[in-house]
Enzyme design. Structure first.
Site, PDB file in Angstrom:
ATOM      1  N   VAL A  76      14.473   2.134   4.807  1.00 46.72           N
ATOM      2  CA  VAL A  76      15.069   2.282   3.469  1.00 46.72           C
ATOM      3  C   VAL A  76      14.818   3.715   3.010  1.00 46.72           C
ATOM      4  CG1 VAL A  76      15.070   1.412   1.091  1.00 46.72           C
ATOM      5  CG2 VAL A  76      14.636  -0.150   2.989  1.00 46.72           C
TER       6      VAL A  76
ATOM      7  N   SER B 160       4.498   4.896   2.215  1.00 43.17           N
ATOM      8  CA  SER B 160       3.355   4.889   1.290  1.00 43.17           C
ATOM      9  C   SER B 160       2.813   6.297   1.122  1.00 43.17           C
ATOM     10  CB  SER B 160       2.240   3.987   1.830  1.00 43.17           C
ATOM     11  OG  SER B 160       2.768   2.727   2.123  1.00 43.17           O
TER      12      SER B 160
ATOM     13  N   HIS C 273       8.945  -1.625   2.133  1.00 43.75           N
ATOM     14  CA  HIS C 273       8.252  -2.902   2.358  1.00 43.75           C
ATOM     15  C   HIS C 273       9.042  -4.041   1.697  1.00 43.75           C
ATOM     16  CE1 HIS C 273       4.516  -0.301   2.731  1.00 43.75           C
ATOM     17  NE2 HIS C 273       4.488  -1.012   3.820  1.00 43.75           N
TER      18      HIS C 273
END
Ligand code: PAF
Length: 282
Positions: free
Chosen positions: A175, A185, A28
């Site tokens: 990433v 998450s 994020h």
């Protein structure tokens, strides 16, 4: 940085938006940095929405166990220079008694057989609904979405185009941790053992890119996953835009493909993908 629970003038006057469900991680952070940069160039506020959308979870235990880290999320946004965090309640996003989904379009790419829709039926209907609603509430000039959710990115891109929105969808690269594991998450729910086991997913994706045909790529991915103790929901190679099952995309050197995997590791559902180009044409 302002935290808004209902949209105000600053949000609805154009912004660069990163829609999220919170539990923000390094992946994020790169979406947010891209949004902050773009917003500065455009001279509009950067905004991150944090809303765990109940409509996109077809498994209630997945919804209940979705990590909540609001304090950390706000700190990350503040450090990244975000102007606005939009944290609406369910009633703001889906006002009771109001039909807010009449102009939602669920594009064909949402329902390609053998991918997400086969294993999470209705998931993209929920994603399209909330993204469309966030676009209505915030009126962004651009919105950043991660390539890790490749099928979601294609859905949102197509929906936004079909709705005729004056809005640019900006893709941001996945990433990865040093091990190759894509940041997510859901990684917070992995045990240390499962985290090691999950590395087989990126290994399978990268190994497939050395194969001359999609069939060989797919069978190598299955082999690597099974050897790593993982039974995938799917490990497939598809044309990157349409995600349509093709008999043999490698016969057409001009179709860029994507290798995509979904698998449960230690009970946690993970997805990942990588570009795939037939080795003969690379
Ligand atoms: O990718 C996500 O986190 C979610 O699917 C999104 C786009 C924020 C919609 O709830």
């Amino acid at each position: 940085m302002r935290v808004l629970h209902t949209p105000d003038h600053d949000l609805t006057q154009r912004c660069v938006l990163v829609p999220t469900m919170g539990a923000l991680h390094g992946g994020h952070a790169s979406l947010i940095q891209a949004a902050v940069r773009r917003a500065r160039i455009e001279g509009v506020p950067s905004a991150v929405s944090i809303f765990v959308n109940p409509k996109q979870f077809n498994d209630p235990t997945d919804f209940d166990s979705y990590p909540d880290r609001m304090d950390d999320d706000l700190a990350m946004c503040r450090d990244a220079g975000v102007d606005i965090v939009f944290h609406p309640s369910v009633d703001v996003v889906y006002p009771p008694g109001e039909d807010v989904s009449s102009d939602v379009i669920i594009p064909d790419v949402a329902s390609k057989p053998g991918l997400e829709d086969t294993y999470r039926p209705g998931h993209f209907a929920g994603v399209c609904q909330v993204v469309s609603r966030l676009f209505d509430l915030c009126a962004p000039s651009a919105a950043v979405f991660g390539e890790k959710d490749w099928q979601q990115l294609q859905c949102v891109r197509t929906m936004s185009r079909l709705q005729g929105r004056d809005l640019q969808i900006i893709p941001a690269e996945t990433v990865r941790e040093d091990s190759g594991l894509a940041m997510s998450s859901r990684n917070l729910n992995l045990t240390p053992e499962a985290r090691i086991q999950a590395v087989a997913i990126s290994q399978a994706l990268f190994a497939a890119s050395n194969m001359p045909t999609p069939e060989m790529g797919e069978s190598l991915m299955h082999e690597i996953l099974i050897k790593g103790g993982i039974t995938p929901e799917y490990a497939a190679i598809r044309p990157a835009d349409s995600l349509m099952p093709l008999p043999d995309p490698s016969r057409n050197p001009y179709v860029p493909c994507r290798a995509l995997i979904a698998a449960k590791v230690g009970g946690v559902r993970l997805i990942d993908n990588a570009p795939w180009t037939p080795v003969a044409y690379a």
